[in-house]
Design a protein around this motif. Structure first.
Motif, PDB file in Angstrom:
ATOM      1  N   ALA A 108       0.875  -1.164   0.000  1.00 42.59           N
ATOM      2  CA  ALA A 108       0.000   0.000   0.000  1.00 42.59           C
ATOM      3  C   ALA A 108       0.918   1.222   0.000  1.00 42.59           C
ATOM      4  O   ALA A 108       2.101   1.127   0.349  1.00 42.59           O
ATOM      5  CB  ALA A 108      -0.886  -0.007   1.230  1.00 42.59           C
ATOM      6  N   ASP A 109       0.398   2.346  -0.372  1.00 38.01           N
ATOM      7  CA  ASP A 109       1.243   3.539  -0.385  1.00 38.01           C
ATOM      8  C   ASP A 109       0.399   4.798  -0.268  1.00 38.01           C
ATOM      9  O   ASP A 109      -0.535   5.007  -1.041  1.00 38.01           O
ATOM     10  CB  ASP A 109       2.037   3.587  -1.704  1.00 38.01           C
TER      11      ASP A 109
ATOM     12  N   THR B  35       1.373  -0.038  -5.137  1.00 37.04           N
ATOM     13  CA  THR B  35       0.357   0.997  -5.296  1.00 37.04           C
ATOM     14  C   THR B  35       0.995   2.191  -5.974  1.00 37.04           C
ATOM     15  O   THR B  35       2.078   2.629  -5.571  1.00 37.04           O
ATOM     16  CB  THR B  35      -0.171   1.408  -3.904  1.00 37.04           C
TER      17      THR B  35
ATOM     18  N   VAL C  17      -4.705   3.565  -7.559  1.00 34.14           N
ATOM     19  CA  VAL C  17      -5.482   4.415  -6.637  1.00 34.14           C
ATOM     20  C   VAL C  17      -5.526   5.839  -7.180  1.00 34.14           C
ATOM     21  O   VAL C  17      -4.655   6.254  -7.953  1.00 34.14           O
ATOM     22  CB  VAL C  17      -4.922   4.409  -5.184  1.00 34.14           C
TER      23      VAL C  17
ATOM     24  N   HIS D 132      -6.648   9.747  -2.226  1.00 36.00           N
ATOM     25  CA  HIS D 132      -7.775  10.361  -1.520  1.00 36.00           C
ATOM     26  C   HIS D 132      -7.326  11.328  -0.435  1.00 36.00           C
ATOM     27  O   HIS D 132      -8.132  11.958   0.222  1.00 36.00           O
ATOM     28  CB  HIS D 132      -8.673   9.270  -0.917  1.00 36.00           C
TER      29      HIS D 132
ATOM     30  N   HIS E 108     -14.283  13.492  -5.739  1.00 40.08           N
ATOM     31  CA  HIS E 108     -14.193  12.033  -5.797  1.00 40.08           C
ATOM     32  C   HIS E 108     -14.503  11.449  -7.182  1.00 40.08           C
ATOM     33  O   HIS E 108     -13.687  10.726  -7.764  1.00 40.08           O
ATOM     34  CB  HIS E 108     -15.160  11.506  -4.731  1.00 40.08           C
TER      35      HIS E 108
ATOM     36  N   TYR F 264     -12.016   9.564 -10.340  1.00 37.66           N
ATOM     37  CA  TYR F 264     -12.198   8.295 -11.052  1.00 37.66           C
ATOM     38  C   TYR F 264     -12.307   8.509 -12.562  1.00 37.66           C
ATOM     39  O   TYR F 264     -11.849   7.671 -13.343  1.00 37.66           O
ATOM     40  CB  TYR F 264     -13.421   7.542 -10.514  1.00 37.66           C
TER      41      TYR F 264
ATOM     42  N   ALA G 178      -9.038  -1.068  -5.351  1.00 36.07           N
ATOM     43  CA  ALA G 178      -9.606  -1.189  -4.006  1.00 36.07           C
ATOM     44  C   ALA G 178     -10.750  -0.214  -3.751  1.00 36.07           C
ATOM     45  O   ALA G 178     -11.090   0.039  -2.602  1.00 36.07           O
ATOM     46  CB  ALA G 178      -8.503  -0.980  -2.957  1.00 36.07           C
ATOM     47  N   GLY G 179     -11.334   0.304  -4.770  1.00 36.15           N
ATOM     48  CA  GLY G 179     -12.441   1.255  -4.567  1.00 36.15           C
ATOM     49  C   GLY G 179     -13.709   0.532  -4.127  1.00 36.15           C
ATOM     50  O   GLY G 179     -13.995  -0.558  -4.610  1.00 36.15           O
ATOM     51  N   SER G 180     -14.445   1.140  -3.217  1.00 33.72           N
ATOM     52  CA  SER G 180     -15.638   0.443  -2.743  1.00 33.72           C
ATOM     53  C   SER G 180     -16.900   1.292  -2.854  1.00 33.72           C
ATOM     54  O   SER G 180     -18.000   0.819  -2.615  1.00 33.72           O
ATOM     55  CB  SER G 180     -15.434  -0.006  -1.298  1.00 33.72           C
ATOM     56  N   SER G 181     -16.764   2.563  -3.218  1.00 34.91           N
ATOM     57  CA  SER G 181     -17.944   3.402  -3.444  1.00 34.91           C
ATOM     58  C   SER G 181     -18.594   2.955  -4.759  1.00 34.91           C
ATOM     59  O   SER G 181     -18.011   2.155  -5.503  1.00 34.91           O
ATOM     60  CB  SER G 181     -17.515   4.855  -3.594  1.00 34.91           C
TER      61      SER G 181
ATOM     62  N   GLY H  51     -16.245   3.884  -7.403  1.00 36.08           N
ATOM     63  CA  GLY H  51     -15.040   3.061  -7.260  1.00 36.08           C
ATOM     64  C   GLY H  51     -15.280   1.665  -7.810  1.00 36.08           C
ATOM     65  O   GLY H  51     -14.426   1.067  -8.463  1.00 36.08           O
TER      66      GLY H  51
ATOM     67  N   PHE I 289      -8.860  -5.606  -3.880  1.00 34.74           N
ATOM     68  CA  PHE I 289      -8.522  -5.595  -2.455  1.00 34.74           C
ATOM     69  C   PHE I 289      -9.675  -4.933  -1.715  1.00 34.74           C
ATOM     70  O   PHE I 289     -10.178  -3.890  -2.158  1.00 34.74           O
ATOM     71  CB  PHE I 289      -7.271  -4.765  -2.175  1.00 34.74           C
TER      72      PHE I 289
HETATM   73  C1  FMN Z   1      -6.998  -3.059   1.026  1.00 26.65           C
HETATM   74  C2  FMN Z   1      -6.978  -1.638   0.574  1.00 26.65           C
HETATM   75  C3  FMN Z   1      -5.771  -1.058   0.253  1.00 26.65           C
HETATM   76  C4  FMN Z   1      -5.717   0.277  -0.143  1.00 26.65           C
HETATM   77  N1  FMN Z   1      -4.512   0.814  -0.413  1.00 26.65           N
HETATM   78  C5  FMN Z   1      -4.445   2.144  -0.707  1.00 26.65           C
HETATM   79  C6  FMN Z   1      -3.200   2.738  -0.891  1.00 26.65           C
HETATM   80  O1  FMN Z   1      -2.192   2.086  -0.787  1.00 26.65           O
HETATM   81  N2  FMN Z   1      -3.160   4.055  -1.182  1.00 26.65           N
HETATM   82  C7  FMN Z   1      -4.269   4.826  -1.298  1.00 26.65           C
HETATM   83  O2  FMN Z   1      -4.155   6.014  -1.584  1.00 26.65           O
HETATM   84  N3  FMN Z   1      -5.488   4.273  -1.122  1.00 26.65           N
HETATM   85  C8  FMN Z   1      -5.587   2.961  -0.820  1.00 26.65           C
HETATM   86  N4  FMN Z   1      -6.809   2.396  -0.596  1.00 26.65           N
HETATM   87  C9  FMN Z   1      -8.003   3.234  -0.740  1.00 26.65           C
HETATM   88  C10 FMN Z   1      -8.712   2.941  -2.032  1.00 26.65           C
HETATM   89  O3  FMN Z   1      -7.914   3.141  -3.154  1.00 26.65           O
HETATM   90  C11 FMN Z   1      -9.960   3.808  -2.132  1.00 26.65           C
HETATM   91  O4  FMN Z   1      -9.626   5.162  -2.195  1.00 26.65           O
HETATM   92  C12 FMN Z   1     -10.828   3.581  -0.939  1.00 26.65           C
HETATM   93  O5  FMN Z   1     -11.069   2.189  -0.800  1.00 26.65           O
HETATM   94  C13 FMN Z   1     -12.143   4.316  -1.064  1.00 26.65           C
HETATM   95  O6  FMN Z   1     -12.762   3.892  -2.228  1.00 26.65           O
HETATM   96  P1  FMN Z   1     -13.914   4.734  -2.787  1.00 26.65           P
HETATM   97  O7  FMN Z   1     -13.388   6.111  -2.940  1.00 26.65           O
HETATM   98  O8  FMN Z   1     -14.302   4.110  -4.099  1.00 26.65           O
HETATM   99  O9  FMN Z   1     -15.002   4.650  -1.758  1.00 26.65           O
HETATM  100  C14 FMN Z   1      -6.893   1.053  -0.214  1.00 26.65           C
HETATM  101  C15 FMN Z   1      -8.105   0.458   0.111  1.00 26.65           C
HETATM  102  C16 FMN Z   1      -8.169  -0.862   0.503  1.00 26.65           C
HETATM  103  C17 FMN Z   1      -9.505  -1.445   0.837  1.00 26.65           C
END
Ligand code: FMN
Length: 435
Positions: free
Chosen positions: A57-58, A104, A135, A138, A153, A157, A225-228, A231, A243
């Motif tokens: 991660a970074d 990352t 990524v 954020h 946001h 994307y 790793a985006g969850s929105s 994302g 992830f």
């Molecule tokens: C397992 C995992 C690892 C992530 N690693 C990084 C990271 O290394 N650097 C980073 O800026 N964001 C990281 N994120 C954040 C995601 O890139 C993303 O911004 C965050 O999950 C929110 O997603 P959303 O904006 O779609 O809700 C990580 C998220 C998860 C779940």
């Protein structure tokens, strides 16, 4: 289901997810930051355990959300210093034959061409063992560091979609027979078969031929790793694996179902999800809990509160630590309160701001599996079977000893149960992930 996939998570920083873990007698990570051999030993250990990859991660700038400045992360070493993980991908793949390394790389402050060049160089050099966690960046601090405004946001994307588009054009620019590499004729490449990329978009411009040769896997494996909603849309469009961090098993299953539905809607097969899990091992259950308590006692409240500030979107120094978290008046707090109170369990008990902060300081929202090797193996198996996960992105609170314990004592149990492979089947990261 066949076998689970294992990835091990790191930051190129004194800690991964546990504040002050660097101060533990059991931890060698701080000293390891200045030692190639340390990272190479970790790589060989993970390869011995048939892990698919190490993952970095970074977040490339110290967070300044808590108390309006970076002082707390600096004081306690909470993901500061934050060194570049890219060189470690070279160091770790140089020490191994099969292990992949996921890095990352944020689109913030990068151009697609330069990102492509760095990633493709590593992928070529490693024989096709690189993954890219895409990524958008954020963190406010990351934008300030490179002299940019934090972009809204959804627009981040949109820019990321275009960033990928340029990278694909570069990856796809080699035609059949483009690289004769004919020593006798003195011809390296056939220029007619390498497309010149011309991209002029809303966010990026690029006019170039690929500066790098294609790797054995063609391009790095794309992780996201985006969850929105947005994302997820991005992930479904680009990612080969996801992830995710979900606070407990039920939430993992629900998340996986949501993602499967999004993939189906987009006409794709379900995308494999690697859920974050922190393991705390001991030779017995009691020893594991003693280790956990020693880690918990070391987490300064301030460090925990600074960790809690980001997901809550507020400066937690303004809160009464003893108030129930669910009473914190923010949009995000209800969901976070629920998630934090349920880390590692489905009980839903109410917790205070202090307890949430310490938990955040310990695992940053990763559910924990705690106990003897047998107990940890049981929990990993249960999470895998019941959630339908592709695998796990594991985090150890202290390193490197606990990683060795995991590989020597937990992996063999999982292998005996037929849940983890005993050998690598392919040469590239994509081969090993089965794509
Ligand atoms: C397992 C995992 C690892 C992530 N690693 C990084 C990271 O290394 N650097 C980073 O800026 N964001 C990281 N994120 C954040 C995601 O890139 C993303 O911004 C965050 O999950 C929110 O997603 P959303 O904006 O779609 O809700 C990580 C998220 C998860 C779940």
């Amino acid at each position: 289901m066949s076998e689970m996939h294992l990835v091990h998570m790191f930051f190129h920083s004194p800690i991964t997810h546990t504040a002050l873990s660097w101060a533990s007698e059991e931890d060698g990570h701080l000293a390891g930051m200045g030692d190639y051999g340390y990272w190479q030993d970790i790589a060989r250990t993970l390869e011995r355990g048939c892990f698919d990859a190490a993952f970095f991660a970074d977040t490339p700038a110290a967070s300044d959300q808590y108390k309006g400045g970076p002082e707390t992360p600096l004081k306690y070493g909470v993901v500061w210093p934050t060194h570049d993980p890219m060189p470690l991908a070279a160091v770790m793949t140089a020490a191994t034959k099969h292990l992949g390394v996921g890095v990352t790389l944020s689109i913030t402050g990068n151009s697609p061409y330069l990102a492509y060049r760095r990633l493709s160089t590593l992928d070529y050099l490693s024989g096709g063992r690189i993954g890219w966690n895409v990524v958008t960046g954020h963190m406010q601090a990351e934008h300030k560091a490179v002299g940019q405004q934090l972009v809204p946001h959804a627009e981040r994307y949109d820019a990321a979609d275009e960033f990928m588009e340029v990278c694909y054009k570069l990856w796809d620019s080699f035609g059949e027979g483009a690289l004769p590499m004919d020593k006798a004729a003195g011809i390296l490449a056939d220029p007619d078969k390498i497309e010149k990329v011309r991209h002029e978009g809303k966010y990026f411009r690029c006019e170039a031929v690929s500066p790098t040769l294609p790797s054995p896997q063609g391009r790095p494996v794309i992780f996201q790793a985006g969850s929105s909603g947005r994302g997820m849309e991005f992930a479904v469009k680009h990612a080969e694996a996801i992830f995710a961090i979900q606070p407990h098993l039920k939430a993992m299953t629900a998340f996986r179902e949501r993602f499967d539905a999004a993939a189906t809607k987009a006409g794709r097969d379900p995308i494999g999800i690697l859920f974050g899990l922190q393991y705390v091992l001991g030779s017995t259950e009691e020893e594991a809990h003693r280790r956990l308590e020693a880690l918990r006692e070391r987490v300064p409240l301030d460090a925990g509160l600074s960790r809690l500030s980001a997901p809550l979107g507020i400066d937690c120094s303004t809160l009464d630590p003893d108030q129930p978290l669910e009473e914190v008046p923010t949009q995000a707090s209800q969901g976070m309160a629920q998630a934090l109170s349920q880390i590692g369990s489905d009980t839903g008990k109410k917790i205070t701001v202090r307890e949430a902060a310490i938990q955040m300081g310990l695992s940053v929202g990763l559910p924990q599996v705690i106990g003897s090797p047998e107990q940890v193996a049981d929990e990993i198996e249960r999470h895998w079977r019941e959630s339908g996960a592709f695998g796990f992105n594991l985090s150890a609170p202290t390193k490197p000893g606990m990683i060795e314990e995991f590989v020597d004592h937990v992996v063999p149990i999982l292998q005996d149960r037929g849940l983890v492979r005993r050998d690598y089947s392919g040469n590239t990261l994509r081969d090993n992930l089965g794509f």
